[in-house]
Design a protein around this motif. Structure first.
Motif, PDB file in Angstrom:
ATOM      1  N   GLN A  20      -0.734  16.201 -11.127  1.00 23.54           N
ATOM      2  CA  GLN A  20      -1.982  15.944 -11.858  1.00 23.54           C
ATOM      3  C   GLN A  20      -1.690  15.330 -13.225  1.00 23.54           C
ATOM      4  OE1 GLN A  20      -5.217  16.312 -10.768  1.00 23.54           O
ATOM      5  NE2 GLN A  20      -5.655  15.173 -12.632  1.00 23.54           N
ATOM      6  N   LYS A  21      -0.673  15.846 -13.915  1.00 24.49           N
ATOM      7  CA  LYS A  21      -0.293  15.285 -15.224  1.00 24.49           C
ATOM      8  C   LYS A  21       0.173  13.839 -15.067  1.00 24.49           C
ATOM      9  CE  LYS A  21       1.036  19.517 -17.626  1.00 24.49           C
ATOM     10  NZ  LYS A  21       2.143  20.288 -18.200  1.00 24.49           N
ATOM     11  N   ALA A  47      -0.659  11.760 -12.664  1.00 21.96           N
ATOM     12  CA  ALA A  47      -1.827  10.939 -12.319  1.00 21.96           C
ATOM     13  C   ALA A  47      -2.657  10.635 -13.559  1.00 21.96           C
ATOM     14  CB  ALA A  47      -2.680  11.645 -11.271  1.00 21.96           C
ATOM     15  N   ASP A  48      -2.833  11.620 -14.417  1.00 23.31           N
ATOM     16  CA  ASP A  48      -3.587  11.408 -15.656  1.00 23.31           C
ATOM     17  C   ASP A  48      -2.903  10.383 -16.550  1.00 23.31           C
ATOM     18  OD1 ASP A  48      -5.442  13.244 -14.791  1.00 23.31           O
ATOM     19  OD2 ASP A  48      -4.665  14.904 -16.028  1.00 23.31           O
ATOM     20  N   GLU A  49      -1.574  10.461 -16.624  1.00 26.70           N
ATOM     21  CA  GLU A  49      -0.798   9.506 -17.431  1.00 26.70           C
ATOM     22  C   GLU A  49      -0.940   8.090 -16.868  1.00 26.70           C
ATOM     23  OE1 GLU A  49       1.327   9.169 -20.364  1.00 26.70           O
ATOM     24  OE2 GLU A  49       0.377  11.122 -20.528  1.00 26.70           O
ATOM     25  N   ALA A  52      -3.254   6.891 -14.900  1.00 24.27           N
ATOM     26  CA  ALA A  52      -4.635   6.390 -14.870  1.00 24.27           C
ATOM     27  C   ALA A  52      -4.976   5.595 -16.124  1.00 24.27           C
ATOM     28  CB  ALA A  52      -5.612   7.551 -14.702  1.00 24.27           C
ATOM     29  N   GLY A  53      -4.328   5.915 -17.219  1.00 21.67           N
ATOM     30  CA  GLY A  53      -4.602   5.211 -18.475  1.00 21.67           C
ATOM     31  C   GLY A  53      -3.939   3.849 -18.562  1.00 21.67           C
TER      32      GLY A  53
END
Length: 184
Positions: free
Chosen positions: A137-138, A140-142, A144-145
């Motif tokens: 999840q971390k 993916a969040d990184e 995504a930006g």
């Protein structure tokens, strides 16, 4: 002198029948008392050792018996020594040599231990999966930006897939192109 307390079937506080072997080491400290205060001091000491061991085991659970043999031996020694002192007998030491469980109890304990190990393994596996999902999840969040970083990660994955003997051909197709076509 030493005396091997013969194996006796005893009942623990939690109603488990077990066999216990013990040894009692004692000496005559007052020969006159040994001869005058009791008919047969050595036989009396042996019988008292058997009954004292049975009584002490009856106050303990199976778990306590398996983990605290030394404490049980000290308790039996104290009971014996205080009772035989009047007879001129001093109990030096009591040893619990062996504790035998019934076969069905051994099987049940082995099955319980196996179930506990399997349960522990499942907990460890679940914790590992939870940690991995948090890390994904971390990541993916990184990613995504940054569309460029996402594209690079996508290419790295393709390289890994193609490293094995694979007959499948994968062609990367930019997601932005698909989105533009759908909007028109």
């Amino acid at each position: 002198m030493s005396y091997d307390v013969p194996t006796q079937e005893m009942l623990t506080r939690d109603s488990v029948t077990i066999g216990v072997d013990a040894a009692v080491y004692y000496r005559t400290s007052d020969p006159i008392a040994t001869l005058s205060r009791v008919n047969d001091a050595h036989m009396s000491t042996r019988q008292l050792a058997q009954s004292s061991l049975r009584n002490v085991v009856g106050t303990r659970t199976l778990a306590e018996l398996m983990t605290d043999r030394h404490g049980i031996a000290i308790q039996v020694k104290h009971i014996l020594d205080s009772a035989t002192l009047f007879w001129g007998i001093h109990v030096e030491r009591v040893e619990i040599k062996d504790v035998r469980l019934p076969r069905e109890m051994c099987r049940a304990m082995a099955a319980e231990a196996e179930a506990q190990r399997e349960s522990d393994a499942k907990v460890v596996t679940a914790q590992g999966e939870l940690d991995a999902s948090v890390a994904f999840q971390k990541a993916a969040d990184e990613l995504a930006g940054s569309p460029t970083a996402l594209q690079l990660r996508y290419l790295q994955t393709l390289v890994k897939i193609s490293a094995h003997d694979n007959h499948t051909i994968v062609l990367p197709f930019p997601m932005e192109y698909i989105k533009k076509k759908l909007q028109k």
